[in-house]
Design an enzyme around this catalytic site. Structure first.
Site, PDB file in Angstrom:
ATOM      1  N   LYS A 246      11.333  -4.199   4.744  1.00 19.67           N
ATOM      2  CA  LYS A 246      12.300  -4.027   3.658  1.00 19.67           C
ATOM      3  C   LYS A 246      13.066  -5.318   3.448  1.00 19.67           C
ATOM      4  O   LYS A 246      13.280  -6.071   4.392  1.00 19.67           O
ATOM      5  CB  LYS A 246      13.323  -2.951   4.039  1.00 19.67           C
TER       6      LYS A 246
ATOM      7  N   ARG B 274       6.756  10.276   5.944  1.00 20.61           N
ATOM      8  CA  ARG B 274       5.715  11.291   5.724  1.00 20.61           C
ATOM      9  C   ARG B 274       4.634  11.241   6.807  1.00 20.61           C
ATOM     10  O   ARG B 274       4.040  12.260   7.141  1.00 20.61           O
ATOM     11  CB  ARG B 274       5.112  11.127   4.319  1.00 20.61           C
TER      12      ARG B 274
HETATM   13  N1  BES Z   1      13.842   5.935   4.523  1.00 23.91           N
HETATM   14  C1  BES Z   1      13.290   5.485   3.308  1.00 23.91           C
HETATM   15  C2  BES Z   1      13.852   6.211   2.093  1.00 23.91           C
HETATM   16  C3  BES Z   1      15.310   5.984   1.773  1.00 23.91           C
HETATM   17  C4  BES Z   1      15.672   5.088   0.791  1.00 23.91           C
HETATM   18  C5  BES Z   1      16.289   6.744   2.390  1.00 23.91           C
HETATM   19  C6  BES Z   1      17.002   4.933   0.479  1.00 23.91           C
HETATM   20  C7  BES Z   1      17.616   6.567   2.079  1.00 23.91           C
HETATM   21  C8  BES Z   1      17.983   5.675   1.123  1.00 23.91           C
HETATM   22  C9  BES Z   1      11.785   5.703   3.315  1.00 23.91           C
HETATM   23  O1  BES Z   1      11.159   5.605   4.552  1.00 23.91           O
HETATM   24  C10 BES Z   1      11.179   4.660   2.455  1.00 23.91           C
HETATM   25  O2  BES Z   1      11.256   3.519   2.811  1.00 23.91           O
HETATM   26  N2  BES Z   1      10.576   5.068   1.347  1.00 23.91           N
HETATM   27  C11 BES Z   1       9.950   4.178   0.454  1.00 23.91           C
HETATM   28  C12 BES Z   1       8.629   4.766   0.077  1.00 23.91           C
HETATM   29  C13 BES Z   1       7.738   3.819  -0.674  1.00 23.91           C
HETATM   30  C14 BES Z   1       7.306   2.668   0.217  1.00 23.91           C
HETATM   31  C15 BES Z   1       6.525   4.600  -1.167  1.00 23.91           C
HETATM   32  C16 BES Z   1      10.841   4.050  -0.770  1.00 23.91           C
HETATM   33  O3  BES Z   1      11.444   5.036  -1.187  1.00 23.91           O
HETATM   34  O4  BES Z   1      10.973   2.941  -1.273  1.00 23.91           O
HETATM   35 MN    MN Z   2      10.618   3.582   5.001  1.00 24.37          MN
END
Ligand code: BES
Ligand code: MN
Ligand code: ZN
Length: 498
Positions: A277, A351
């Site tokens: 990230k 997931r």
């Molecule tokens: N934990 C994150 C989702 C999240 C985002 C929680 C903001 C709380 C606040 C999750 O694991 C994630 O990174 N999701 C990605 C999925 C994508 C790579 C398909 C996302 O939402 O960007």
């Molecule tokens: Mn994530």
């Protein structure tokens, strides 16, 4: 903070602030009695402050020359016709926070009569007061100002006689709900350095006290390997902290009518893994175990609320880190139920871990599975930070949960589990991909991914990425930080079953 009922009409009791919530345009006997006692001061203040009971109005004034009662606060409740239980929560939350600001120790409320049941009212008052007063101070250092002291006692004056006992039990219930929610908040707020998978798992132990009907089973890495939880293990591989699986069980004293499994996402820190990230996106990712925190909070409440339902709480705690041993984009992992997951983005890790947690839950043959997960940013894009998205395969379960959330005062909105979007997560190499191709519908494709792991069991997925954490406060009962979202909804749901 103690919350007490005082079945007295005497307003002369000592208090730092007497709070008098009023509906717009309603003048009651209680008000005129109080006005008499204060030698007409109440009416005078109302006039000079143009106080008419409009929603949100606060008029606070000192009572001079009266040692017992230091101040009176007139609080506008707005129109009686639209006043809701949720307004009670907000009211008492705001009240305890204001009381703290003026260093009050004891506050009393003279609540007007309403059509709400004593139980509802008592619970909402306690929830608002305790949740509003929440502060997380554990990590303050030598530079922090002294912690403001909470109100010691909140006294509810002269409740409707017929509602007194039910109000007492409502207060008990609301306090239990708030304490459980606060337990979850503390877990979420704790930095990931002190909330490793093992530490999160240990927190679950605290629920399994003697006589509570709760027990807990742990799965260490070796057990998880033996069980074939290759999804969760793949995510955990990049971290120096090994994964831990947790299975909480609650058995009621009487024969249970239903058996329910609650699954929580338990990523103690989500760096994104090799699909790292950006710095901004990582800042709050200690909260990525909020689903599991809600499961633990729920079990904390179960020991006190004791619904007649068998409940299983499951989470697989992992940390998602990049390293030489981390799982990679392009890797294919065979989940516990045999479905081959092609990992195209290691940041869609929730997931991949939930796949195995859901399979584990499904094998318990429960009547329903509910999962809570800070799963997608897409859900926050769709619904904003206040509202959870929920979706599932069973109309009745969806409606029951939606109803429970309303009752609990937690915002949820249903999203469609649109089957044609399954095309978007089809994999050419394995069975399914962990991301949905394009940039749209990410909350739904994540939900569809999860649907592959619940079999035919009635199931609802709640995406709490938005409401699990507050950065900018919008309600007084949700102070900055972890919210414990879902604890109250789940308790109301389980109460409705047994
Ligand atoms: N934990 C994150 C989702 C999240 C985002 C929680 C903001 C709380 C606040 C999750 O694991 C994630 O990174 N999701 C990605 C999925 C994508 C790579 C398909 C996302 O939402 O960007
Ligand atoms: Mn994530
Ligand atoms: Zn995550």
């Amino acid at each position: 903070m103690k919350i007490e009922l005082k079945p007295t009409t005497s307003l002369g009791e000592a208090t730092d602030v007497l709070c008098v919530p009023c509906f717009k345009g309603e003048s009651t006997a209680r008000l005129s009695d109080l006005d008499k006692e204060l030698h007409g001061m109440l009416k005078t203040m109302m006039k000079s402050e143009s106080f008419d009971g409009s929603s949100g109005q606060w008029a606070v004034f000192p009572i001079l020359g009266q040692a017992k009662m230091k101040r009176v606060a007139l609080i506008g409740l707005g129109d009686k016709g639209v006043f809701k239980l949720d307004d009670v929560r907000k009211l008492t939350a705001q009240l305890v926070r204001r009381a703290r600001d003026v260093k009050a120790k004891r506050a009393s409320i003279l609540f007007p009569s309403t059509t709400m049941t004593g139980r509802e009212l008592g619970s909402a008052i306690a929830e608002g007061a305790l949740l509003g007063a929440y502060q997380f101070h554990t990590y303050k250092g030598k530079l922090h100002e002294e912690k403001k002291k909470d109100l010691e006692t909140l006294v509810l004056l002269n409740p409707d006689a017929a509602k007194r006992t039910s109000m007492e039990s409502g207060i008990q219930e609301g306090s239990a709900l708030a304490r459980a929610t606060i337990f979850a908040r503390d877990l979420v707020n704790t930095p990931a350095m002190d909330m490793t998978p093992k530490q999160l798992a240990d927190a679950a132990k605290q629920c399994a006290t003697r006589g509570s009907g709760i027990s807990v089973k742990y799965m260490d890495q070796q057990v998880m390997e033996r069980m074939g939880m290759r999804g969760a293990l793949a995510v955990a591989r990049g971290s120096v902290h090994p994964p831990v699986g947790v299975h909480l069980m609650y058995h009621p004293k009487k024969r249970a009518k239903k058996k329910i499994a609650i699954v929580g996402k338990a990523v103690t820190f989500d760096s994104g893994g090799l699909s790292l990230k950006p710095a901004d996106g990582m800042m709050t990712m200690k909260i990525d175990m909020a689903g599991a925190a809600t499961v633990i909070g729920l079990f904390q409440a179960l020991s006190l609320i004791a619904p007649n339902v068998e409940v299983h709480g499951i989470f697989l705690a992992v940390e998602n880190m990049p390293s030489g041993s981390a799982y990679r984009p392009g890797d294919v992992v065979k989940a516990m139920n045999g479905v081959a997951i092609e990992v195209l983005n290691t940041d869609a890790e929730g997931r991949v871990t939930l796949a195995d947690a859901l399979t584990y839950a499904e094998r318990l043959k429960p009547d329903a599975i509910i999962d809570l997960a800070t799963l997608t940013g897409a859900c926050v894009v769709a619904l904003g930070e206040d509202i959870a998205g929920y979706m599932g395969n069973d109309r009745k379960l969806l409606d029951r949960l939606g109803g429970a959330a309303k009752e609990a005062g937690e915002e949820m909105w249903e999203l469609p589990l649109h089957q044609p979007y399954k095309e978007l997560i089809k994999s050419k190499i394995g069975d399914i991909k962990n991301i949905g191709g394009g940039k749209w519908g990410g909350a739904i494709t994540a939900g569809l991914f999860l649907s592959h792991f619940v079999g035919k069991t009635p199931w609802v997925h709640i995406d709490i990425a938005g409401p699990s954490y507050v950065e900018k406060e919008t309600r007084p009962d949700l102070p900055y930080g972890g919210t414990g979202f879902g604890v109250r909804t789940l308790v109301r749901y389980l109460q409705g079953l047994g």
